[in-house]
Design a protein around this motif. Structure first.
Motif, mmCIF file in Angstrom:
data_model
loop_
_atom_site.group_PDB
_atom_site.id
_atom_site.type_symbol
_atom_site.label_atom_id
_atom_site.label_comp_id
_atom_site.label_asym_id
_atom_site.label_seq_id
_atom_site.Cartn_x
_atom_site.Cartn_y
_atom_site.Cartn_z
ATOM 1 N N ASN A 2 0.797 -1.213 0.000
ATOM 2 C CA ASN A 2 0.000 0.000 0.000
ATOM 3 C C ASN A 2 0.828 1.261 0.000
ATOM 4 O O ASN A 2 0.348 2.321 -0.337
ATOM 5 N N ASN A 3 2.102 1.180 0.383
ATOM 6 C CA ASN A 3 2.922 2.377 0.402
ATOM 7 C C ASN A 3 4.382 2.010 0.239
ATOM 8 O O ASN A 3 4.762 0.841 0.272
ATOM 9 N N LEU A 4 5.201 3.027 0.058
ATOM 10 C CA LEU A 4 6.620 2.809 -0.191
ATOM 11 C C LEU A 4 7.323 2.164 0.984
ATOM 12 O O LEU A 4 8.155 1.276 0.812
ATOM 13 N N SER A 5 6.976 2.572 2.209
ATOM 14 C CA SER A 5 7.663 2.014 3.376
ATOM 15 C C SER A 5 7.418 0.524 3.486
ATOM 16 O O SER A 5 8.316 -0.247 3.818
ATOM 17 N N GLN A 134 11.181 16.334 -10.594
ATOM 18 C CA GLN A 134 10.596 16.998 -9.435
ATOM 19 C C GLN A 134 9.563 16.080 -8.778
ATOM 20 O O GLN A 134 8.745 15.449 -9.444
ATOM 21 N N GLY A 135 9.652 15.994 -7.457
ATOM 22 C CA GLY A 135 8.720 15.169 -6.708
ATOM 23 C C GLY A 135 9.186 13.746 -6.491
ATOM 24 O O GLY A 135 8.534 12.982 -5.777
ATOM 25 N N ILE A 136 10.322 13.367 -7.087
ATOM 26 C CA ILE A 136 10.874 12.019 -6.912
ATOM 27 C C ILE A 136 12.001 12.089 -5.888
ATOM 28 O O ILE A 136 12.944 12.864 -6.046
ATOM 29 N N SER A 137 11.893 11.289 -4.823
ATOM 30 C CA SER A 137 12.907 11.312 -3.776
ATOM 31 C C SER A 137 13.901 10.174 -3.979
ATOM 32 O O SER A 137 13.588 9.145 -4.577
ATOM 33 N N ALA A 138 15.107 10.364 -3.444
ATOM 34 C CA ALA A 138 16.136 9.329 -3.539
ATOM 35 C C ALA A 138 15.712 8.058 -2.824
ATOM 36 O O ALA A 138 16.098 6.953 -3.225
ATOM 37 N N GLU A 139 14.924 8.195 -1.763
ATOM 38 C CA GLU A 139 14.501 7.026 -0.989
ATOM 39 C C GLU A 139 13.640 6.064 -1.800
ATOM 40 O O GLU A 139 13.508 4.891 -1.443
ATOM 41 N N SER A 140 13.049 6.545 -2.896
ATOM 42 C CA SER A 140 12.186 5.678 -3.704
ATOM 43 C C SER A 140 12.931 5.004 -4.850
ATOM 44 O O SER A 140 12.329 4.232 -5.602
ATOM 45 N N HIS A 198 12.144 4.174 -9.986
ATOM 46 C CA HIS A 198 11.627 4.627 -8.701
ATOM 47 C C HIS A 198 10.308 3.919 -8.436
ATOM 48 O O HIS A 198 9.592 3.521 -9.365
ATOM 49 N N TRP A 199 10.031 3.721 -7.153
ATOM 50 C CA TRP A 199 8.791 3.052 -6.775
ATOM 51 C C TRP A 199 7.653 4.064 -6.767
ATOM 52 O O TRP A 199 7.658 5.034 -6.010
ATOM 53 N N ASP A 200 6.670 3.845 -7.634
ATOM 54 C CA ASP A 200 5.488 4.697 -7.729
ATOM 55 C C ASP A 200 4.433 4.130 -6.794
ATOM 56 O O ASP A 200 3.822 3.099 -7.070
ATOM 57 N N ASP A 201 4.222 4.818 -5.678
ATOM 58 C CA ASP A 201 3.310 4.323 -4.654
ATOM 59 C C ASP A 201 1.881 4.239 -5.160
ATOM 60 O O ASP A 201 1.152 3.290 -4.869
ATOM 61 N N GLU A 205 3.994 0.040 -8.462
ATOM 62 C CA GLU A 205 4.995 -0.636 -9.274
ATOM 63 C C GLU A 205 6.218 0.254 -9.467
ATOM 64 O O GLU A 205 6.190 1.465 -9.192
ATOM 65 N N ALA A 206 7.307 -0.374 -9.940
ATOM 66 C CA ALA A 206 8.530 0.368 -10.242
ATOM 67 C C ALA A 206 8.406 0.974 -11.637
ATOM 68 O O ALA A 206 7.989 0.307 -12.586
ATOM 69 N N VAL A 207 8.781 2.257 -11.743
ATOM 70 C CA VAL A 207 8.691 2.992 -13.004
ATOM 71 C C VAL A 207 10.095 3.415 -13.429
ATOM 72 O O VAL A 207 10.870 3.916 -12.614
ATOM 73 N N ALA A 208 10.435 3.200 -14.692
ATOM 74 C CA ALA A 208 11.772 3.516 -15.197
ATOM 75 C C ALA A 208 12.001 5.024 -15.244
ATOM 76 O O ALA A 208 11.167 5.773 -15.751
ATOM 77 N N LEU A 209 13.151 5.456 -14.707
ATOM 78 C CA LEU A 209 13.601 6.834 -14.835
ATOM 79 C C LEU A 209 14.644 6.958 -15.934
ATOM 80 O O LEU A 209 14.716 7.981 -16.614
ATOM 81 N N ALA A 210 15.485 5.955 -16.060
ATOM 82 C CA ALA A 210 16.539 5.979 -17.077
ATOM 83 C C ALA A 210 16.847 4.560 -17.515
ATOM 84 O O ALA A 210 17.104 3.695 -16.687
ATOM 85 N N GLU A 211 16.810 4.334 -18.818
ATOM 86 C CA GLU A 211 17.213 3.047 -19.366
ATOM 87 C C GLU A 211 18.716 3.067 -19.597
ATOM 88 O O GLU A 211 19.323 4.116 -19.797
#
Length: 349
Positions: A2-5, A134-140, A198-201, A205-211
């Motif tokens: 249900n969430n990133l944590s 913007q809005g994407i944190s390193a923790e994700s 990054h994990w999209d809460d 699911e995980a979403v690609a930022l860079a291939e």
């Protein structure tokens, strides 16, 4: 999830479903074990993906002036005068990296002791644009490929996490720790990364930022300042006798080796998931062994949940627990360490 944590707690730096993780861990244990008596490793955060890498090419070295180990590690592992002095003494810069699809990944520095190491990688955009939307944190952030895999005999475990030292700039850092049964000093590490995610809460699911695909090689070279304690002391719990073989302690990490006078028996269910019986065995032989580090100011650090291995050998079970500390701990600030209630004072110079 249900969430990133919840996701990060469940996977603890892994990037597969729980069923996939259990299957991969079982196969890795079976492949590395002795015949009919598999060694099983139970890390808190195993970089399983690193164990799946194929042959790696040597990547391009990082260009320019290398940062000092203190510059690399102090923001992450502590920046007091004592901590910085230790980092500069035991840490070494690394000149290795690779570029693909507009992003360069470099290994910046490494530090550790005989059985544990920490490496900091930097992900950098080649055009200087912000690496995180913007809005994407390193923790994700997540990576596939897993980072560095030490080419040594025996088993290893570790963890990895991202930090963003300067939000909004063109870089983000990944910290990886490695703990092993054999000495890591001088070992060649193969690093492989396959995409940044990054994990999209909201999407779950995980979403690609860079291939991209990045691979390179470097040496785990640094100064070992560890001390060895113990040898032959015993304690009893859960109806079993434990003999402490050795304790290795440094400002960076620890490792405890012990032998249980009882041979662990695994269920061998073959389901790919850990059975309740095997979970109980893991608790009895590994998790329930209490390890407490006491500092000179009276602070007690509980190290009991460290990762490790369980290996049945001719009527006994040889076990190991180890981990890299979350911060540098100067030896003069450590009073002692206890294993199963047996206390060992830390010698002071």
């Amino acid at each position: 999830m249900n969430n990133l944590s919840e996701y990060r707690s469940e996977l603890d730096a892994l990037h597969f479903s729980p069923d996939e993780i259990d299957t991969i861990a079982r196969r890795a244990a079976e492949g590395a074990a002795q015949a009919k008596k598999p060694r099983r490793r139970f890390p808190r955060a195993v970089l399983i993906a690193a164990a799946l890498t194929a042959a790696l090419a040597v990547g391009a070295g990082a260009a320019g002036v290398l940062p000092s180990p203190a510059e690399v590690f102090s923001p992450i592992f502590g920046g007091s005068a004592a901590q910085t002095e230790i980092i500069d003494k035991i840490g070494y810069p690394v000149d290795a990296g690779d570029s693909d699809n507009g992003i360069t990944i470099t290994a910046d520095a490494v530090m550790g002791d005989a059985y544990n190491a920490a490496v900091v990688f930097t992900f950098r955009t080649d055009d200087g644009s912000p690496i995180l939307p913007q809005g994407i944190s390193a923790e994700s952030l997540l990576v596939r490929g897993g980072g560095a895999s030490a080419n040594i005999l025996g088993g290893s475990h570790g963890s990895a996490w991202f930090v963003d030292e300067v939000p909004g700039d063109d870089t983000v850092q990944m910290v990886q720790t490695i703990s092993a049964d054999r000495s890591l000093i001088g070992a060649t590490a193969d690093a492989e990364f396959d995409g940044l995610y990054h994990w999209d809460d909201s999407a779950g699911e995980a979403v690609a930022l860079a291939e991209g695909s990045w691979s390179f090689r470097f040496t785990l070279g640094y100064e070992d300042t560890s001390v060895t304690l113990g040898g032959g002391e015993t304690f009893t719990q859960d109806g079993m006798t434990f003999t402490i073989d050795a304790i290795t302690l440094s400002p960076v990490a620890f490792k405890v080796d012990y032998t249980v006078a009882s041979e662990v028996v695994w269920s061998g269910s073959g389901s790919g998931q850990q059975s309740d019986a095997d979970r109980l065995q893991m608790q009895r032989y590994l998790e329930n062994v209490e390890i407490l580090l006491t500092k000179t100011d009276g602070t007690v650090v509980d190290l009991s949940l460290a990762g490790g291995s369980i290996s049945p050998e001719d009527g006994v079970t040889v076990c190991s627990k180890s981990n890299v500390f979350s911060q540098i701990l100067p030896m003069e600030e450590l009073a002692g360490i206890s294993v199963g209630g047996v206390y060992f004072p830390v010698p002071q110079a």
